[in-house]
Design an enzyme around this catalytic site. Structure first.
Site, PDB file in Angstrom:
ATOM      1  N   HIS A   1      22.748 101.774 119.521  1.00 57.50           N
ATOM      2  CA  HIS A   1      22.271 102.546 120.623  1.00 57.50           C
ATOM      3  C   HIS A   1      21.658 103.134 119.432  1.00 57.50           C
ATOM      4  CE1 HIS A   1      24.359 105.358 118.163  1.00 57.50           C
ATOM      5  NE2 HIS A   1      23.484 106.460 118.259  1.00 57.50           N
TER       6      HIS A   1
ATOM      7  N   THR B   1      15.713  94.090 112.884  1.00 58.06           N
ATOM      8  CA  THR B   1      15.185  95.261 113.679  1.00 58.06           C
ATOM      9  C   THR B   1      15.017  93.940 115.436  1.00 58.06           C
ATOM     10  OG1 THR B   1      12.686  94.742 113.043  1.00 58.06           O
ATOM     11  CG2 THR B   1      14.167  96.841 112.833  1.00 58.06           C
TER      12      THR B   1
ATOM     13  N   ARG C   1      12.046  89.890 106.879  1.00 59.39           N
ATOM     14  CA  ARG C   1      11.782  88.874 107.939  1.00 59.39           C
ATOM     15  C   ARG C   1      12.458  87.642 106.921  1.00 59.39           C
ATOM     16  NH1 ARG C   1       7.652  92.712 106.609  1.00 59.39           N
ATOM     17  NH2 ARG C   1       6.164  93.165 108.485  1.00 59.39           N
TER      18      ARG C   1
END
Length: 188
Positions: free
Chosen positions: A70, A119, A134
């Site tokens: 969340h 993310t 990355r």
């Protein structure tokens, strides 16, 4: 010596009570964990939405990693908390203190470096690092690099006696430290 024994049993007691039972509670609440997983002490799973977390088989999650399903930062903007699933596929390694954000899938055979903040979803057979995480190489490229380091004639290689579970002497510990100053080694 008595202090060492006391600390040992305190750590084991804490692990049993706070880690293993807690993990079982998360599974009872709906989180799914596959077979042959190694979840290290201090891993934090989003308790409030743990049923949104799925972990495949043969997954290792290092200490203090965080899986967050969340994002309450949206609540101040519109009164709602953003939520999404986290899917960790088979044969994944998540390094210490990595943060996995809502809506992320980590593909099979992937390594997430320690301290990474993931993310966005990661394709399978990847090695990722950074903030935000990355892709730094494919798993195959990383394997070639590590095997080259391992097979280097100057690489220090240690058997499992050189671990906390082994019978490593204080002299061996100091020798190992000196041998590994500014150098990579390997332990079984």
């Amino acid at each position: 010596m008595l202090k060492i024994i006391k600390n040992y049993f305190r750590a084991r007691f804490k692990k049993i009570l706070l880690e293993e039972i807690w993990l079982e509670d998360l599974v009872r609440t709906g989180m799914r964990i596959g077979d042959n997983c190694s979840i290290q002490p201090g891993v934090i799973f989003d308790y409030s939405h743990c049923w949104l977390i799925r972990i495949g088989d043969n997954v290792t999650i290092a200490p203090e990693a965080y899986l967050l399903a969340h994002d309450a930062s949206t609540k101040m903007l519109n009164g709602w908390t953003k939520i999404s699933s986290i899917n960790i596929e088979d044969n994944v390694f998540i390094g210490a203190r990595a943060l996995i954000m809502p809506g992320v899938t980590i593909g099979k055979n992937t390594i997430v470096a320690a301290g990474s903040i993931v993310t966005k979803s990661i394709p399978e057979n990847s090695v990722v690092a950074g903030n935000p995480a990355r892709i730094i190489s494919t798993l195959e490229e990383y394997k070639v690099k590590i095997n080259k380091q391992f097979n280097d004639s100057t690489a220090n290689v240690y058997d499992n006696n050189y671990t906390i579970k082994g019978n490593v002497s204080d002299n061996d510990k100091n020798e190992m430290y000196e041998q590994l100053k500014n150098k990579i080694g390997f332990v079984k």
